[in-house]
Design an enzyme around this catalytic site. Sequence first.
Site, PDB file in Angstrom:
ATOM      1  N   CYS A  15       0.819  -1.222   0.000  1.00  0.00           N
ATOM      2  CA  CYS A  15       0.000   0.000   0.000  1.00  0.00           C
ATOM      3  C   CYS A  15       0.849   1.267   0.000  1.00  0.00           C
ATOM      4  O   CYS A  15       0.984   1.938  -1.012  1.00  0.00           O
ATOM      5  CB  CYS A  15      -0.930   0.025   1.219  1.00  0.00           C
ATOM      6  N   ARG A  16       1.420   1.584   1.171  1.00  0.00           N
ATOM      7  CA  ARG A  16       2.111   2.869   1.343  1.00  0.00           C
ATOM      8  C   ARG A  16       3.264   3.069   0.379  1.00  0.00           C
ATOM      9  O   ARG A  16       3.362   4.114  -0.277  1.00  0.00           O
ATOM     10  CB  ARG A  16       2.605   3.002   2.792  1.00  0.00           C
ATOM     11  N   SER A  17       4.146   2.092   0.282  1.00  0.00           N
ATOM     12  CA  SER A  17       5.305   2.274  -0.601  1.00  0.00           C
ATOM     13  C   SER A  17       4.891   2.285  -2.065  1.00  0.00           C
ATOM     14  O   SER A  17       5.512   2.972  -2.885  1.00  0.00           O
ATOM     15  CB  SER A  17       6.363   1.195  -0.335  1.00  0.00           C
ATOM     16  N   SER A  36      10.171   1.238  -5.130  1.00  0.00           N
ATOM     17  CA  SER A  36       9.621   0.845  -3.837  1.00  0.00           C
ATOM     18  C   SER A  36       9.865  -0.644  -3.629  1.00  0.00           C
ATOM     19  O   SER A  36      10.044  -1.400  -4.586  1.00  0.00           O
ATOM     20  CB  SER A  36       8.120   1.147  -3.755  1.00  0.00           C
ATOM     21  N   ASP A  65       7.661  -6.095  -4.520  1.00  0.00           N
ATOM     22  CA  ASP A  65       9.040  -6.584  -4.606  1.00  0.00           C
ATOM     23  C   ASP A  65       9.752  -6.545  -3.260  1.00  0.00           C
ATOM     24  O   ASP A  65       9.521  -5.640  -2.455  1.00  0.00           O
ATOM     25  CB  ASP A  65       9.841  -5.723  -5.587  1.00  0.00           C
TER      26      ASP A  65
END
Length: 131
Positions: A15-17, A36, A65
Amino acid sequence: MDKKTIYFICTGNSCRSQMAEGWGKEILGEGWNVYSAGIETHGVNPKAIEAMKEVDIDISNHTSDLIDNDILKQSDLVVTLCSDADNNCPILPPNVKKEHWGFDDPAGKEWSEFQRVRDEIKLAIEKFKLR
């Protein structure tokens, strides 16, 4: 001028990255390589894809990843986005700067949380660009 590299890291690269990578490419532009990764891989959260689509940024082709040591070593800045990533980030070479920008994890929460975190990440990257 050589491109600089920024590497956004969170726990699962879900989500965030992913949102940070999307915003980073949009806001920082051609002068930056933006990547990311996660301490683990959880797959890209469909709600993160939808939240970014809502602001006309397509991250649907992103993949979840693991941290790539080659990218890590070549980064100018590594940004951890959660305390787990901050605490478990691999040792960085002395030439790589690290910052922690903590954001709540929207996974499993209401749609409005995805929107709020998305917008907070945008503001953080806009502030970073002005430095």
